[in-house]
Design a protein around this motif. Structure first.
Motif, PDB file in Angstrom:
ATOM      1  N   SER A 103      33.088  38.294  34.411  1.00  0.00           N
ATOM      2  CA  SER A 103      33.094  39.750  34.477  1.00  0.00           C
ATOM      3  C   SER A 103      33.437  40.310  32.900  1.00  0.00           C
ATOM      4  CB  SER A 103      34.689  40.171  35.218  1.00  0.00           C
ATOM      5  OG  SER A 103      34.700  39.598  36.439  1.00  0.00           O
ATOM      6  N   ASP A 108      43.485  36.307  42.153  1.00  0.00           N
ATOM      7  CA  ASP A 108      42.872  35.780  40.939  1.00  0.00           C
ATOM      8  C   ASP A 108      43.372  34.318  40.673  1.00  0.00           C
ATOM      9  OD1 ASP A 108      45.226  37.080  40.247  1.00  0.00           O
ATOM     10  OD2 ASP A 108      44.188  37.177  38.010  1.00  0.00           O
ATOM     11  N   GLY A 152      42.528  43.039  44.146  1.00  0.00           N
ATOM     12  CA  GLY A 152      41.768  41.992  44.672  1.00  0.00           C
ATOM     13  C   GLY A 152      40.875  41.314  43.793  1.00  0.00           C
ATOM     14  N   ALA A 153      40.685  40.153  44.285  1.00  0.00           N
ATOM     15  CA  ALA A 153      39.693  39.154  43.147  1.00  0.00           C
ATOM     16  C   ALA A 153      38.471  39.625  43.301  1.00  0.00           C
ATOM     17  CB  ALA A 153      39.882  37.863  43.943  1.00  0.00           C
ATOM     18  N   SER A 154      37.765  39.067  42.173  1.00  0.00           N
ATOM     19  CA  SER A 154      36.243  39.512  41.872  1.00  0.00           C
ATOM     20  C   SER A 154      35.513  39.091  43.307  1.00  0.00           C
ATOM     21  CB  SER A 154      35.831  38.692  40.709  1.00  0.00           C
ATOM     22  OG  SER A 154      34.166  38.882  40.761  1.00  0.00           O
ATOM     23  N   SER A 203      49.110  33.777  38.811  1.00  0.00           N
ATOM     24  CA  SER A 203      49.207  35.114  38.945  1.00  0.00           C
ATOM     25  C   SER A 203      50.421  35.107  40.246  1.00  0.00           C
ATOM     26  CB  SER A 203      48.258  36.036  39.588  1.00  0.00           C
ATOM     27  OG  SER A 203      47.310  35.907  38.265  1.00  0.00           O
ATOM     28  N   GLY A 240      43.835  35.189  32.766  1.00  0.00           N
ATOM     29  CA  GLY A 240      42.907  35.692  31.993  1.00  0.00           C
ATOM     30  C   GLY A 240      41.769  36.405  33.089  1.00  0.00           C
ATOM     31  N   ARG A 248      38.373  32.483  38.139  1.00  0.00           N
ATOM     32  CA  ARG A 248      39.721  33.065  38.919  1.00  0.00           C
ATOM     33  C   ARG A 248      39.658  33.362  40.235  1.00  0.00           C
ATOM     34  NH1 ARG A 248      42.068  30.739  36.429  1.00  0.00           N
ATOM     35  NH2 ARG A 248      43.881  31.879  37.208  1.00  0.00           N
ATOM     36  N   GLY A 256      34.478  46.238  42.265  1.00  0.00           N
ATOM     37  CA  GLY A 256      34.776  44.882  42.948  1.00  0.00           C
ATOM     38  C   GLY A 256      34.430  43.598  41.898  1.00  0.00           C
ATOM     39  N   ILE A 257      34.283  43.973  40.581  1.00  0.00           N
ATOM     40  CA  ILE A 257      34.073  43.052  39.422  1.00  0.00           C
ATOM     41  C   ILE A 257      35.394  42.465  38.909  1.00  0.00           C
ATOM     42  CG2 ILE A 257      32.867  42.570  37.312  1.00  0.00           C
ATOM     43  CD1 ILE A 257      31.297  42.459  39.854  1.00  0.00           C
ATOM     44  N   ARG A 258      36.005  43.598  38.629  1.00  0.00           N
ATOM     45  CA  ARG A 258      37.688  43.191  38.244  1.00  0.00           C
ATOM     46  C   ARG A 258      37.529  42.980  36.846  1.00  0.00           C
ATOM     47  NH1 ARG A 258      39.064  46.464  40.657  1.00  0.00           N
ATOM     48  NH2 ARG A 258      41.152  46.104  39.538  1.00  0.00           N
ATOM     49  N   SER A 261      38.048  37.147  34.740  1.00  0.00           N
ATOM     50  CA  SER A 261      36.932  36.284  34.818  1.00  0.00           C
ATOM     51  C   SER A 261      36.023  36.391  33.693  1.00  0.00           C
ATOM     52  CB  SER A 261      36.306  36.457  36.168  1.00  0.00           C
ATOM     53  OG  SER A 261      34.803  36.032  36.006  1.00  0.00           O
ATOM     54  N   LYS A 273      52.257  34.686  33.668  1.00  0.00           N
ATOM     55  CA  LYS A 273      51.968  35.139  34.931  1.00  0.00           C
ATOM     56  C   LYS A 273      50.535  35.690  35.199  1.00  0.00           C
ATOM     57  CE  LYS A 273      56.313  37.626  35.838  1.00  0.00           C
ATOM     58  NZ  LYS A 273      56.930  38.538  36.864  1.00  0.00           N
ATOM     59  N   PHE A 274      49.836  35.244  34.262  1.00  0.00           N
ATOM     60  CA  PHE A 274      48.366  35.687  34.406  1.00  0.00           C
ATOM     61  C   PHE A 274      47.330  34.501  33.576  1.00  0.00           C
ATOM     62  CE2 PHE A 274      44.833  38.496  32.610  1.00  0.00           C
ATOM     63  CZ  PHE A 274      44.124  38.744  33.951  1.00  0.00           C
TER      64      PHE A 274
END
Lengths: 387, 387
Positions: free
Chosen positions: A277, B105, B272-274, B109, A272, B245, A243-245, A274, A269-270
């Protein structure tokens, strides 16, 4: 609507597995509300995060509350504080530098997004039974897939094929079979890649479950792997980060332009992973953090041992679960996977994962995961025994 | 190495803008260590997170510390607690349901990954000057781009083209020009999309900066937009989440298969996002949260007003900064962008962003952002005035 859609999506087999499991479970629960169902099929962790991680994330949240410690956009490929620890600890002695390590929001994203770097005419080799993501992400690009059968005879590590593939996916310890790969067998795959010019995408998301000292944790422990392999790892199972990713990908310099191409892809496309996290992930490299996450994995591995011996005690043929959180077992008397699923649910209130959900080679098997409480594991084994 | 690489990457122009800025700044600092440089070019927020967000994230971290409140894998498209608040508050009265909202996120993205849904033969329309991500993500797929010039004459909202495009990117309030779009002009774009069957990808990452009541915050305020538009939003600028994010994409049911395709894409390449980020995002929908993030944006907008009036006071022609954090201004006497950059750095110790970094139509302009402390803004304006 004028834009042509990506019609490769029509080649994807709808992913019914977990929704079908949920649907059957719901029907049963409605008819038998008195039965406490034990879900032994889930691939998600159940233990809370390590105290060192919790503490680090609280500190990171507080950092964001003060202008002098606020963190906005981080480096797209991850903070040095994390990349350096990975290089020093996860790849100690393997000569992987922080600039070959790219932090992300998880292995699933990286495995899916790495396809962007390659031409769609490449032929993809995928050992089966298999985690469906390797298949689907390549089908979405219209690529040709050649399956490589993994069986009990080869310890679910596949027979080296007599045909070439351009890109080869390997995952050890394996999902769904829980098989680990020996150094010798992994060397044989690296040799295959060299002989054929293939690139290996090595998913080692479960490496933290390896307890047998002779087994390789990283493909980069194998001579010549830096010239042919990309490795993808995740904190999801290592430290309960589902759940933290947070995860990472290693692209060695030896792979030439691929590292720079990945930087460009991610830079575009990203934005970074969190900050919170990443701070949490860095905490598992402290002495307390290491001890705590190892204790969590030990607890899952004890579950795995109970499951495997429980299944064997009732006469089922089971593999895996020694260096992996997954136990892969034959259904009794060659029963089909869904039929056995129904039997376990209806007669024992235990939910398993039918092997046929993992593609070719999965029919006639089922997967049980160690991600559960000890009490649930013991009770599920009692119930299956009674059944 | 045998796999053919994605040779569309060779069509990408190397992204030198921010690295070139950093390099020139470094050279200057080395020669003039006594000058305190003020960076007015950065697109990252500087104010700490709102107290309501901090509190919610601490609670979310604590949830992960206890087995009974631990959160592992979340729903791939986001938690209902967040999707429902977005539907109720961000799209109040617009008839967008939680099942048309997909949490991620971040906007970068989503903007990058949405290209996966479409065939590569589509022709892409992109107004320019422009945030380079729309261009690069489509070039990576080998697509044809038709640029649509935006000029002062059309308030940087573009002239409706006399040629068709399949997919059209619009971003208002705009990065880099800070231009907002009127309801009438946005309607004209929606009409264009209907007439040509185009799909609009509407980037409204800066909608929270809109203060003029007549301006649309969402493209779905425009009649007929649900049949032709996807909207992408982010908490990065709304609530300072650049390091946290979280963002989301709205795909209305009226777009037929696109919602299900996006679900499939994300289910396969994203996890999924955090949980912590989503809890933080949900906190901005509480009364205190709303008040706090609005106050932060007001502070940035006050900076923007000071910058714009400061530039005008020294005789520069400036636009934007009224409903956006960006001010876009002509260089004096048509000086080229990099020459003016050097002048500001060397004579005033102020770093701006040269307009030419945003492609066609950007030469002869520069961008200044409002993401800074009040003191820095005032001092930068003083220095430019003296210059």
């Amino acid at each position: 609507m004028r834009p042509a859609l990506n019609d490769n999506f029509s080649r994807l087999v709808p992913s019914y597995l977990f929704s079908e499991i949920a649907a059957r479970q719901k029907v049963f629960s409605a008819a038998h509300p008195e039965v406490k169902i034990i879900r032994m099929g889930i691939g998600d962790v159940t233990r809370p995060l390590a105290p060192a991680v919790i503490e680090a994330m609280h500190r990171a949240v507080d950092d964001c509350a003060r202008p002098e410690t606020f963190h906005g956009y981080g480096p797209e490929h991850g903070y040095a504080f994390l990349r350096e620890r990975i290089a020093q600890q996860d790849y100690a002695g393997l000569g992987i530098g922080p600039d070959e390590i790219f932090i992300s929001d998880g292995a699933k994203s990286d495995l899916g997004n790495l396809v962007d770097l390659f031409d769609d005419r490449n032929v993809i080799g995928i050992p089966t039974p298999v985690y469906p993501v390797y298949v689907d992400t390549n089908l979405m690009r219209g690529r040709t897939i050649r399956y490589i059968d993994c069986t009990e005879a080869d310890g679910f590590t596949g027979q080296i094929p007599d045909f070439p593939v351009d890109i080869l996916y390997l995952c050890y310890p394996n999902n769904p079979t829980g098989a680990a790969i020996s150094r010798e067998k992994l060397s044989a795959w690296v040799d295959y890649a060299h002989a054929n010019g293939s690139v290996i995408i090595y998913d080692s998301a479960y490496e933290a479950f390896i307890r047998e000292p002779s087994l390789p944790h990283s493909i980069f422990e194998i001579e010549g792997a830096k010239e042919c392999a990309i490795e993808v790892r995740s904190y999801s199972k290592t430290a309960g980060f589902t759940g933290i990713r947070c995860g990472y990908t290693v692209i060695p310099k030896e792979l030439g332009p691929l590292g720079a191409m990945w930087e460009r892809r991610q830079g575009c496309k990203f934005n970074g992973a969190s900050y919170i996290s990443q701070r949490g992930a860095a905490a598992i490299y402290t002495p307390e953090g290491r001890r705590q996450v190892r204790a969590d994995i030990d607890a899952y591995l004890e579950n795995a041992a109970l499951i495997r011996s429980g299944l064997e005690a009732i006469g089922l043929h089971a593999t895996g679960g020694e260096n992996a959180p997954y136990i892969w077992a034959r259904t009794p008397e060659g029963m089909d996977s869904w039929k056995f699923f129904d039997l376990c649910l209806e007669k024992a209130g235990v939910v398993i994962t039918p092997g046929c959900g993992f593609g070719r080679g999965g029919e006639g098997y089922f997967r049980i995961t160690a991600f559960n409480s000890r009490d649930n594991v013991c009770e599920a084994m009692q119930r299956l025994k009674a059944l």
